[in-house]
Write an enzyme that holds these catalytic residues in place. Sequence first.
Site, PDB file in Angstrom:
ATOM      1  N   GLY A  36       0.735  -1.117  -0.094  1.00  0.00           N
ATOM      2  CA  GLY A  36       0.208   0.026  -0.010  1.00  0.00           C
ATOM      3  C   GLY A  36       0.977   1.286  -0.042  1.00  0.00           C
ATOM      4  N   LYS A  91       1.399 -14.996   6.405  1.00  0.00           N
ATOM      5  CA  LYS A  91       1.021 -14.542   7.758  1.00  0.00           C
ATOM      6  C   LYS A  91      -0.210 -13.594   7.793  1.00  0.00           C
ATOM      7  CE  LYS A  91       4.634 -13.566  10.377  1.00  0.00           C
ATOM      8  NZ  LYS A  91       6.015 -12.845  10.599  1.00  0.00           N
ATOM      9  N   TYR A 145      -1.051 -17.207  -1.413  1.00  0.00           N
ATOM     10  CA  TYR A 145      -1.961 -16.517  -1.354  1.00  0.00           C
ATOM     11  C   TYR A 145      -3.436 -17.272  -1.352  1.00  0.00           C
ATOM     12  CZ  TYR A 145      -5.134 -12.434  -2.740  1.00  0.00           C
ATOM     13  OH  TYR A 145      -6.021 -11.510  -2.996  1.00  0.00           O
ATOM     14  N   GLN A 162     -18.125 -20.879  16.766  1.00  0.00           N
ATOM     15  CA  GLN A 162     -17.522 -21.154  18.382  1.00  0.00           C
ATOM     16  C   GLN A 162     -17.968 -19.828  19.100  1.00  0.00           C
ATOM     17  OE1 GLN A 162     -15.310 -23.868  18.853  1.00  0.00           O
ATOM     18  NE2 GLN A 162     -15.276 -23.500  21.189  1.00  0.00           N
TER      19      GLN A 162
END
Length: 315
Positions: A36, A91, A145, A162
Site C-alpha cells: 500500500g 502470515k 495467497y 464457536q
Amino acid sequence: MRVLITGGAGFIGSHLCDRFLRDGHSVVAMDNLITGSTDNIAHLAGNRSFEFIYHDVSNFIHVPGPVDAVLHFASPASPMDYLKYPIQTLKVGALGTHNALGLARAKDARFFLASTSEVYGDPLVHPQSESYAGNVDPVGPRGVYDEAKRYAEALVMAYHRQHKMDTRIVRIFNTYGPRMRLDDGRVVPNFIGQAVRGEALTVYGDGSQTRSFQYIDDLVEAVVRLLRSDYVEPVNIGTTREISILDFAKIVNRVAANRAGIIFADGSRIDGDPQTRRPDTSRAHEVLNWRPKVELEHGLEWTFDYFRSVLSAAV
Ligand code: UDP
C-alpha cells in the site's frame, strides 16, 4: 460507526476509507505499507474522522477506543507481490486474520473478511458459485495467497460458529480502477501503463485465458451492502462479463487509441495461472440486490485518467 480497515492504504482499502467517511463514519486505517501507499490516503490528512496507524497486522493489534466493525483487507494481492512476499502473505492471511478477529471480538465488533476468487484456484467448474470448493495447488506459486485466504475463511467461520461472532466473507473477483499500483504486475496496470507510453501490450500465453473485470466502485457498493446485511456465508462479488486476455488487450488499445499492438510474452507468465474465471453472482443479487453497473469501457477510461495523471506527475 467507527470502522477499522486493515490494508487501508491499499487500492481497495483506500476506496473503502473514502466511502465510509463519505457515509459519515469514523475510519481507522491500518497498513504496513509493503504494497500500500500513503499516496492513496494523502487527501484524507486533516480529516478529523480519519486516523492512520502504521502497523503490520500480523502482530498483535491494539486500537484504543470503541470499534464497531473490522474490515480485514490487508494482504499483498497481485501475483507478483505475493511471490515477492510469500511469507508475509501467508502470515497476514493466517496471523493477521487471527489478530483482526481477536480485536473484533474484544470490541464486540462485526468482522468482515476480504477473500478472493483465488480460493477457487484454476477452477474445474464454470462459472464459479460459492458452493464450489475449488482446485488449488497448495505447493504451487499461487498457493501462498490461495491457501492463506482459504485458511482465513475457515478461521472466520470457526469464530462465527464457536464464539457466535457476527462475520461476513466477500470473495472478490478481478477488480480494477484508480490507485492500483502501476508496477504491481497485474494485467490492468501493465496494459494501461504500456498503452499510455505507446508501447505494445504484453499478453502472456496465447491470451485465451479469461477474466471478468469489475470496476472498484461496484465492489465498494457491494462491500457496504454485505456489511449491513446479516448474511454470514461467502458472497462472490465480480462482473459476469468474461473476456479473454487477448480481447481485453484489444479493448485497452482501442480505448487508448494505442497503435503499438500486442506482443506475446509467455515467459513472464506465472505457473498455475487460472485458465478461466467468472463469478456466479446470483447470491449477491438475491441477498444484496446487487449487480455491477459500470461498463468496462467507461471504467477503463477513468482508470486511464488516473494513470495518466500519475505518470505525468512522475515526469
Ligand atoms: N497477464 C498478461 N499480461 C500482463 C499481465 C498479466 O497477459 O502484462 C495475464 C496473466 O497471465 C493472467 C491475466 O492476465 O492470465 C490476469 O493476471 P493478473 O496478474 O491481473 O491477475 P490474476 O487474475 O491472474 O490474479
